[in-house]
Design a protein around this motif. Structure first.
Motif, PDB file in Angstrom:
ATOM      1  N   GLN A 220       0.834  -1.208   0.000  1.00  0.00           N
ATOM      2  CA  GLN A 220       0.000   0.000   0.000  1.00  0.00           C
ATOM      3  C   GLN A 220       0.865   1.253   0.000  1.00  0.00           C
ATOM      4  OE1 GLN A 220      -3.527  -0.058  -0.145  1.00  0.00           O
ATOM      5  NE2 GLN A 220      -3.075   2.072  -0.700  1.00  0.00           N
ATOM      6  N   LEU A 221       2.000   1.197   0.691  1.00  0.00           N
ATOM      7  CA  LEU A 221       2.902   2.342   0.712  1.00  0.00           C
ATOM      8  C   LEU A 221       3.429   2.649  -0.686  1.00  0.00           C
ATOM      9  CD1 LEU A 221       4.481   4.451   2.346  1.00  0.00           C
ATOM     10  CD2 LEU A 221       6.278   2.725   2.701  1.00  0.00           C
ATOM     11  N   VAL A 222       3.818   1.600  -1.429  1.00  0.00           N
ATOM     12  CA  VAL A 222       4.301   1.799  -2.802  1.00  0.00           C
ATOM     13  C   VAL A 222       3.172   2.330  -3.683  1.00  0.00           C
ATOM     14  CG1 VAL A 222       5.301   0.655  -4.818  1.00  0.00           C
ATOM     15  CG2 VAL A 222       6.030  -0.006  -2.524  1.00  0.00           C
ATOM     16  N   ILE A 223       1.958   1.796  -3.516  1.00  0.00           N
ATOM     17  CA  ILE A 223       0.802   2.257  -4.298  1.00  0.00           C
ATOM     18  C   ILE A 223       0.530   3.732  -4.023  1.00  0.00           C
ATOM     19  CG2 ILE A 223      -1.701   2.045  -4.542  1.00  0.00           C
ATOM     20  CD1 ILE A 223      -1.369  -0.957  -4.101  1.00  0.00           C
ATOM     21  N   ASP A 224       0.584   4.127  -2.759  1.00  0.00           N
ATOM     22  CA  ASP A 224       0.321   5.535  -2.409  1.00  0.00           C
ATOM     23  C   ASP A 224       1.357   6.457  -3.022  1.00  0.00           C
ATOM     24  OD1 ASP A 224      -1.871   4.715  -0.956  1.00  0.00           O
ATOM     25  OD2 ASP A 224      -0.819   4.702   0.980  1.00  0.00           O
ATOM     26  N   LYS A 225       2.618   6.022  -3.035  1.00  0.00           N
ATOM     27  CA  LYS A 225       3.667   6.846  -3.654  1.00  0.00           C
ATOM     28  C   LYS A 225       3.409   7.007  -5.150  1.00  0.00           C
ATOM     29  CE  LYS A 225       7.585   5.845  -0.557  1.00  0.00           C
ATOM     30  NZ  LYS A 225       8.945   5.248  -0.489  1.00  0.00           N
ATOM     31  N   ALA A 226       3.039   5.894  -5.805  1.00  0.00           N
ATOM     32  CA  ALA A 226       2.800   5.948  -7.254  1.00  0.00           C
ATOM     33  C   ALA A 226       1.630   6.878  -7.577  1.00  0.00           C
ATOM     34  CB  ALA A 226       2.533   4.538  -7.780  1.00  0.00           C
ATOM     35  N   LEU A 227       0.535   6.773  -6.827  1.00  0.00           N
ATOM     36  CA  LEU A 227      -0.642   7.603  -7.107  1.00  0.00           C
ATOM     37  C   LEU A 227      -0.388   9.064  -6.770  1.00  0.00           C
ATOM     38  CD1 LEU A 227      -3.530   5.278  -5.877  1.00  0.00           C
ATOM     39  CD2 LEU A 227      -2.770   5.700  -8.223  1.00  0.00           C
ATOM     40  N   ALA A 228       0.487   9.305  -5.791  1.00  0.00           N
ATOM     41  CA  ALA A 228       0.830  10.695  -5.462  1.00  0.00           C
ATOM     42  C   ALA A 228       1.611  11.339  -6.600  1.00  0.00           C
ATOM     43  CB  ALA A 228       1.633  10.733  -4.161  1.00  0.00           C
ATOM     44  N   LEU A 229       2.429  10.527  -7.269  1.00  0.00           N
ATOM     45  CA  LEU A 229       3.195  11.048  -8.400  1.00  0.00           C
ATOM     46  C   LEU A 229       2.349  11.139  -9.668  1.00  0.00           C
ATOM     47  CD1 LEU A 229       6.515   9.060  -7.811  1.00  0.00           C
ATOM     48  CD2 LEU A 229       6.179  11.521  -7.507  1.00  0.00           C
ATOM     49  N   ASP A 230       1.430  10.189  -9.856  1.00  0.00           N
ATOM     50  CA  ASP A 230       0.581  10.176 -11.050  1.00  0.00           C
ATOM     51  C   ASP A 230      -0.682   9.377 -10.727  1.00  0.00           C
ATOM     52  OD1 ASP A 230      -0.611  10.118 -13.509  1.00  0.00           O
ATOM     53  OD2 ASP A 230       0.990   9.031 -14.529  1.00  0.00           O
ATOM     54  N   SER A 231      -1.772  10.066 -10.546  1.00  0.00           N
ATOM     55  CA  SER A 231      -3.023   9.397 -10.168  1.00  0.00           C
ATOM     56  C   SER A 231      -3.586   8.539 -11.297  1.00  0.00           C
ATOM     57  CB  SER A 231      -4.067  10.425  -9.746  1.00  0.00           C
ATOM     58  OG  SER A 231      -4.366  11.310 -10.834  1.00  0.00           O
ATOM     59  N   LEU A 232      -3.106   8.726 -12.529  1.00  0.00           N
ATOM     60  CA  LEU A 232      -3.607   7.957 -13.668  1.00  0.00           C
ATOM     61  C   LEU A 232      -2.641   6.843 -14.077  1.00  0.00           C
ATOM     62  CD1 LEU A 232      -4.951  10.861 -15.942  1.00  0.00           C
ATOM     63  CD2 LEU A 232      -6.204   9.493 -14.266  1.00  0.00           C
ATOM     64  N   ASP A 233      -1.640   6.566 -13.244  1.00  0.00           N
ATOM     65  CA  ASP A 233      -0.663   5.542 -13.619  1.00  0.00           C
ATOM     66  C   ASP A 233      -1.365   4.230 -13.938  1.00  0.00           C
ATOM     67  OD1 ASP A 233       2.084   4.393 -13.782  1.00  0.00           O
ATOM     68  OD2 ASP A 233       1.313   3.198 -12.109  1.00  0.00           O
ATOM     69  N   ALA A 234      -1.064   3.684 -15.111  1.00  0.00           N
ATOM     70  CA  ALA A 234      -1.783   2.515 -15.610  1.00  0.00           C
ATOM     71  C   ALA A 234      -1.540   1.283 -14.743  1.00  0.00           C
ATOM     72  CB  ALA A 234      -1.376   2.231 -17.055  1.00  0.00           C
ATOM     73  N   ALA A 235      -0.270   0.966 -14.457  1.00  0.00           N
ATOM     74  CA  ALA A 235       0.035  -0.250 -13.713  1.00  0.00           C
ATOM     75  C   ALA A 235      -0.605  -0.241 -12.332  1.00  0.00           C
ATOM     76  CB  ALA A 235       1.549  -0.415 -13.599  1.00  0.00           C
ATOM     77  N   THR A 236      -0.597   0.909 -11.675  1.00  0.00           N
ATOM     78  CA  THR A 236      -1.159   0.993 -10.325  1.00  0.00           C
ATOM     79  C   THR A 236      -2.670   0.841 -10.345  1.00  0.00           C
ATOM     80  OG1 THR A 236       0.643   2.503  -9.743  1.00  0.00           O
ATOM     81  CG2 THR A 236      -1.221   2.378  -8.227  1.00  0.00           C
ATOM     82  N   ASN A 237      -3.341   1.509 -11.258  1.00  0.00           N
ATOM     83  CA  ASN A 237      -4.801   1.407 -11.330  1.00  0.00           C
ATOM     84  C   ASN A 237      -5.254   0.022 -11.777  1.00  0.00           C
ATOM     85  OD1 ASN A 237      -6.333   4.128 -10.852  1.00  0.00           O
ATOM     86  ND2 ASN A 237      -4.465   4.704 -11.944  1.00  0.00           N
ATOM     87  N   ILE A 238      -4.497  -0.601 -12.668  1.00  0.00           N
ATOM     88  CA  ILE A 238      -4.831  -1.975 -13.067  1.00  0.00           C
ATOM     89  C   ILE A 238      -4.697  -2.910 -11.874  1.00  0.00           C
ATOM     90  CG2 ILE A 238      -4.035  -3.921 -14.456  1.00  0.00           C
ATOM     91  CD1 ILE A 238      -3.393  -1.946 -16.683  1.00  0.00           C
TER      92      ILE A 238
END
Length: 420
Positions: A220-238
Motif C-alpha cells: 500500500q505504501l508503494v501504491i500511495d507513492k505511485a498515485l501521489a506522483l501520477d493518479s492515472l498511472d496505468a500499472a497501479t490502477n490496473i
C-alpha cells in the motif's frame, strides 16, 4: 540446395542459348541473305548496262573499240562488287563469335555477382544463423519468454547502467513468476533514475503477486507513492482493479480500469482491459443473489421489461463438465421475429450456476435493439465449450420461445441438451 543450384544453371544455359541463337541466325541467314540480294542486284545492273552498250553499238552511237573497252570496265566492276559482297559476308562470320562470348560472360558474371551481394547467399552460407532463426520460430510462448529473459539478463550483465533493459528484465521476471528478482530489478532502475509512478506501479504488482494477491502495508505504501506522483498511472490502477475484482468489489474494479482506458496512455492493451471491464460489469449485474440491477426497488421503472431467468445445469451436463475447466455460459434474448442480434445478454461461469438473473434494457448492445423494442422474445442459455458466442456443436443449451417481454414470473431454464 543442389536443386536450387541446378535450377540456376538451367536458367543460365537457356539465356546463353538464346543469345547464341540470335547471333548464329544473324550471321548465317541474315548476312548471307543480304549478300545474295546485293550480288543479284549487281548482276541485274550489269546486264542492263551491257544491254545498253549493245544497243548503242547496234545504232552506231559507239564504235567497236569503245564497246569492248566499256564492256571490259563493266566486267571489272561486276567482279569487284562480287568480291566486296563475299568479303562482307565472310567478315561478320569471322568476328561474330566475340559478341555472344562477351554477352554470355556478362550474363553469368552479373547473375552470380547480384546473387552473392544482393540475394540470400549470405544467409544460405551461414547455416548456423538460419538454424537459430528457425529454432526460435518453433519455440512455444513459454520457451520464447525464457529465451527473452536470458537475452535481457545478458544485456544487463554487459551493461548494468542500461535502465531500459533492467526495467524490461523486471517485467519479464513478473511474467515467469520470479517476483523477488522483479522487485530487485525495479529497485535497480529506481536507484538509477529516481522514483517515478511508471516504476513504482510495476514494483507494486510484483510485490502483490509475491504476497499471494493480498495488499499489505508495504504494498500500500508503494501504491500511495505511485498515485501521489501520477493518479492515472496505468500499472497501479490496473493492480487496484484486479484486487477489487478478486474481492468481488466489481463496481470499484470498473472504476479503476475505466480510469486507465480513459487516460489514453500508450502501451495499454485496450482490448484485454475492455474485456475485463465487461466481465466486471456482468458480475456486478448478477451480484446480490443474481439480481442484475443496481437500482433500488422504488427507482425501478415498472413499464420497462425485466425478465427474471432461473438458470441451472441438468445432472448430465454437470457430469460432463465435472472434469473440465470452468466453462462460459451465455444467457441472452433475441426478438421472436426479426434480427437475431441479442437484445439483452449476460455472460457468467458454469460454476456460478444455479443462478437467477434479470434481463433488461441495460444489457442492450445498441440503443435501437432493446427488450422494450419488441413484444416477444426467444431466450437461450448456452454452455459454450469453446468460450465463443453462438451455439456450436458440442455445446449444451436450453431455450424457451415466444416469451412476452413483460412477463413477471420467473422463467425456469435447465441446460440439458447437447448440440449435435
Amino acid at each position: 540446395m543442389t536443386t536450387f543450384w541446378l535450377a540456376i544453371l538451367l536458367l543460365i544455359v537457356i539465356a546463353l542459348f538464346i543469345v547464341w541463337r540470335i547471333f548464329t541466325a544473324e550471321n548465317n541467314a541474315i548476312g548471307a541473305e543480304n549478300g545474295n540480294i546485293r550480288q543479284e542486284t549487281n548482276v541485274t545492273l550489269y546486264h542492263e548496262h551491257l544491254s545498253q552498250l549493245e544497243h548503242d553499238l547496234a545504232e552506231g552511237s559507239i564504235e567497236q573499240d569503245s564497246f569492248l573497252q566499256l564492256k571490259a570496265e563493266l566486267d571489272k566492276t561486276l567482279l569487284q562488287d562480287a568480291n566486296a559482297s563475299e568479303a562482307n559476308v565472310l567478315e561478320p562470320q569471322q568476328k561474330s563469335w566475340l559478341w555472344p562470348v562477351a554477352i554470355g560472360f556478362s550474363i553469368v558474371s552479373l547473375s552470380l555477382y547480384s546473387y552473392m551481394i544482393l540475394g540470400a547467399y549470405p544467409q544460405l552460407n551461414s547455416p548456423a544463423a538460419m538454424n537459430e532463426s528457425e529454432a526460435h520460430s518453433e519455440l512455444s510462448p513459454e520457451q520464447m519468454l525464457a529465451y527473452r529473459l536470458q537475452q535481457l539478463q545478458r544485456e544487463v550483465a554487459n551493461d548494468p547502467s542500461n535502465s531500459q533493459a533492467l526495467f524490461s528484465l523486471g517485467q519479464a521476471y513478473i511474467s515467469v513468476g520470479e517476483f523477488d528478482n522483479a522487485v530487485e530489478a525495479f529497485d535497480g532502475v529506481i536507484a538509477q533514475v529516481g522514483e517515478h509512478a511508471e516504476l513504482l506501479g510495476p514494483k507494486a504488482q510484483a510485490m502483490y503477486y509475491k504476497n499471494n494477491q493480498v495488499i499489505n502495508e508495504d504494498i500500500q505504501l508503494v501504491i500511495d507513492k505511485a498515485l501521489a506522483l501520477d493518479s492515472l498511472d496505468a500499472a497501479t490502477n490496473i493492480l487496484l482493479g484486479m484486487d477489487s475484482f478478486s474481492n468481488r468489489n466489481f463496481e470499484k474494479a470498473v472504476q479503476y480500469w475505466e480510469t486507465v482506458l480513459n487516460s489514453e496512455r500508450p502501451g495499454i492493451s485496450k482490448q484485454a482491459l475492455m474485456g475485463a471491464v465487461e466481465e466486471a460489469k456482468n458480475q456486478l449485474r448478477i451480484s446480490n443473489d443474481g439480481v442484475t440491477s443496481s437500482l433500488t426497488a422504488e427507482n425501478v421503472d415498472l413499464t420497462l421489461p425485466r425478465l427474471t431467468v432461473d438458470v441451472s445445469l441438468a445432472p448430465n451436463v454437470q457430469e460432463a463438465l465435472m472434469d473440465s475447466e470452468d466453462k462460459t455460459v451465455f444467457i441472452y434474448a433475441i426478438a421472436a421475429e426479426g434480427p437475431r442480434m441479442p437484445l439483452a445478454a449476460v455472460k457468467i461461469k458454469a460454476s456460478d450456476l444455479p443462478l437467477s438473473i434479470v434481463l433488461d434494457d441495460s444489457q442492450a448492445m445498441t440503443p435501437q435493439m432493446r427488450l422494450s423494442s419488441v413484444d416477444k422474445v426467444h431466450i437461450y442459455a448456452v454452455v459454450s465449450m469453446q468460450g465463443n458466442v453462438g451455439i456450436k456443436p458440442g455445446d449444451f443449451k436450453v431455450e424457451v420461445l415466444d416469451i412476452d417481454v413483460m412477463e413477471k414470473e420467473p422463467i425456469n431454464m435447465q441446460i440439458s441438451v447437447l448440440v449435435p
